[in-house]
Enzyme design. Structure first.
Site, PDB file in Angstrom:
ATOM      1  N   GLU A  44       0.834  -1.204   0.000  1.00 57.30           N
ATOM      2  CA  GLU A  44       0.000   0.000   0.000  1.00 57.30           C
ATOM      3  C   GLU A  44       0.870   1.256   0.000  1.00 57.30           C
ATOM      4  OE1 GLU A  44      -3.567   1.970   2.742  1.00 57.30           O
ATOM      5  OE2 GLU A  44      -2.063   0.667   3.656  1.00 57.30           O
ATOM      6  N   CYS A  63      -5.644  -2.572   2.736  1.00 55.45           N
ATOM      7  CA  CYS A  63      -5.406  -2.480   4.172  1.00 55.45           C
ATOM      8  C   CYS A  63      -6.665  -2.786   4.985  1.00 55.45           C
ATOM      9  CB  CYS A  63      -4.824  -1.101   4.499  1.00 55.45           C
ATOM     10  SG  CYS A  63      -4.145  -0.979   6.179  1.00 55.45           S
ATOM     11  N   LYS A  91      -9.609   2.889  -3.100  1.00 57.61           N
ATOM     12  CA  LYS A  91     -10.083   2.371  -1.816  1.00 57.61           C
ATOM     13  C   LYS A  91     -11.450   2.945  -1.469  1.00 57.61           C
ATOM     14  CE  LYS A  91      -8.427   1.625   2.933  1.00 57.61           C
ATOM     15  NZ  LYS A  91      -7.338   1.904   3.885  1.00 57.61           N
TER      16      LYS A  91
END
Length: 507
Positions: free
Chosen positions: A264, A382, A330
């Site tokens: 990430e 994540c 995301k």
């Protein structure tokens, strides 16, 4: 007076201790029976207590669980928040106090609406209410479904229920078993202790079930780059190119892999600032018949920032171009870390609310799989891997693997990253797909479709994880149906428990 005070506090104090024990059920300790024993003792502690009294006992249990279970959050607040110690402790206390509300509501609602001792209270209503409170905790204010009891069972026989109903079904069975133990203790009907044993034996039996079939004719070689970049240095301008070149050098040594994966935000720059570098990386990957996947920060034409995943090299996207439609963005953002709720009020208060990259915008809930060298991956950046329904809906018929990129360097040498990996393993088992997890400083690992870690590298080291992975054919029942039958059962359990309770009260 002292005796009276002690008498009033002994149950809440016991509940704090029992709640704290729950943390030992999760990684890295994995004493999974405690996840059944702890709620069983909570049910005993609130027995024959008023609804108000049960609320405070349940709240104390939640304080114990979250004060120990998410203590790692304080590391990021304390090290990177820019506040005095007393302020960081205060914020952490607020977070723990908020999360404990849900166990308090569980205890209050159980004693308020199902006050009489009976099997239906402990074995129908209690599991149903517990699941409702977990669902609320995973939804309110974008949700924080961490430490759901089901995750603790990833290495227990109960894990075999994950392909049927996901982590929520396992949680329901954990609390159902706890209710049976509590009822056996209260009624002295010890045969009820056979119920948890039967549940566990059923889990053993389900281990032989083959919901999906591994693809044996195709093996994908992956190389996961763990850069181990110190979080305090990551976004310093002077460290931009040393960081990028570190990843580039490690990639150059692994061009024989089909897919090379960086973690990430591995590139500490906004994509448009380094388009020339990415174009060269794209050309090099193509020349070596490989693909490179990396986390990166993006800025759209709407001037909004996104936490994204970019793929270059052998992909279906063509030559590299700055095209936001060919990125994964995301969706589930981390409160305060990636966006600040009520930011007009909170940002002026303290530097903590101005952490780097705390103004991201959210991508769509469902997005196309990432294509890399002919393989399709359902991405989760994540924190997103903890949202089971989002991951489920992003896995489709073409998906080969689940991909999660993370940077847990925020949390130092704590139990947080280990719990994070435990959750990722559950996604593999639920959906019958291997999970590929690339991180900045660990845990970088690969699991098979049963959630077993097949390869990993040590934490806090610069390392490259080489692995060969096979995909699967078929779908688990959970992938096909989801959890809606589970919540139908929850509603039926509450109705039956309430009606039985009314009959008992009228006798």
């Amino acid at each position: 007076m002292i005796n009276s005070l002690f008498h009033r506090l002994k149950r809440p104090l016991a509940a704090v201790f029992v709640g704290a024990l729950t943390t030992l059920a999760f990684a890295p300790y994995q004493l999974w029976p405690l996840a059944i024993i702890s709620p069983a003792i909570l049910l005993l502690l609130i027995h024959q207590q008023s609804a108000k009294r049960a609320l405070w006992i349940g709240y104390a249990w939640g304080l114990g669980q979250f004060a120990t279970g998410i203590s790692w959050v304080h590391i990021s607040i304390d090290n990177f928040g820019g506040m005095p110690k007393i302020a960081s402790v205060f914020l952490m206390t607020l977070l723990i106090g908020y999360l404990a509300i849900y166990s308090a509501l569980f205890a209050w609602s159980l004693n308020r609406f199902f006050p009489n001792q009976q099997r239906s209270r402990l074995m129908l209503a209690a599991p149903a209410l517990w699941l409702i409170m977990d669902w609320l905790r995973g939804w309110v204010m974008t949700g924080f479904p961490w430490l759901w009891l089901g995750y603790s069972q990833i290495d227990s026989p109960l894990s075999s229920f994950a392909p049927l109903g996901g982590v929520e079904l396992i949680t329901l069975l954990v609390v159902f078993s706890a209710g049976a133990i509590a009822y056996a203790s209260l009624s002295r009907q010890w045969l009820h202790l056979l119920i948890p044993a039967i549940v566990l034996m059923t889990g053993f039996g389900l281990q032989s079930a083959q919901w999906v079939t591994p693809t044996t004719d195709s093996v994908t070689k992956v190389a996961l780059i763990q850069g181990n970049i110190a979080q305090e240095l990551k976004w310093q301008p002077s460290q931009r190119w040393p960081t990028i070149m570190k990843y580039t050098d490690l990639t150059r040594e692994n061009w024989d892999a089909d897919i090379i994966i960086w973690p990430e935000a591995a590139i500490p720059a906004v994509e448009y600032e380094i388009s020339s570098f990415l174009s060269n990386l794209d050309a090099a990957a193509r020349m070596n018949n490989s693909a490179v996947i990396t986390g990166i920060v993006n800025k759209g034409v709407d001037r909004k920032f996104y936490n994204s995943i970019l793929t270059v090299g052998q992909t279906s996207y063509g030559d590299y171009s700055y095209d936001m439609d060919k990125r994964y963005h995301k969706h589930h953002l981390l409160p305060f870390g990636e966006f600040v709720p009520f930011e007009s009020i909170l940002r002026p208060i303290a530097p903590f609310f101005n952490l780097p990259m705390s103004s991201f915008s959210s991508g769509d809930f469902i997005q196309p799989n990432i294509d890399a060298n002919g393989k399709h991956m359902a991405p989760a950046l994540c924190y997103e891997i903890i949202f089971n329904e989002q991951v489920r809906q992003n896995v489709n018929d073409d998906t080969d693997f689940i991909l999660t990129l993370s940077n847990d360097a925020w949390f130092g040498r704590s139990i947080g990253p280990l719990q994070h990996m435990e959750i990722a393993r559950m996604r593999a088992l639920e959906l019958g797909k291997p999970v590929i997890r690339a991180t900045n400083n660990g845990l970088t690992a690969v699991t098979d479709y049963r959630g077993h870690i097949t390869a990993q590298v040590p934490q806090f080291e610069t390392a490259v994880l080489r692995a060969e992975i096979t995909s699967t054919h078929g779908e688990t029942p959970y992938r096909t149906i989801g959890t809606w039958p589970l919540y139908v059962w929850v509603m039926l359990s509450l109705v039956i428990g309430w009606r039985v309770g009314r009959k008992v009260s009228s006798l």
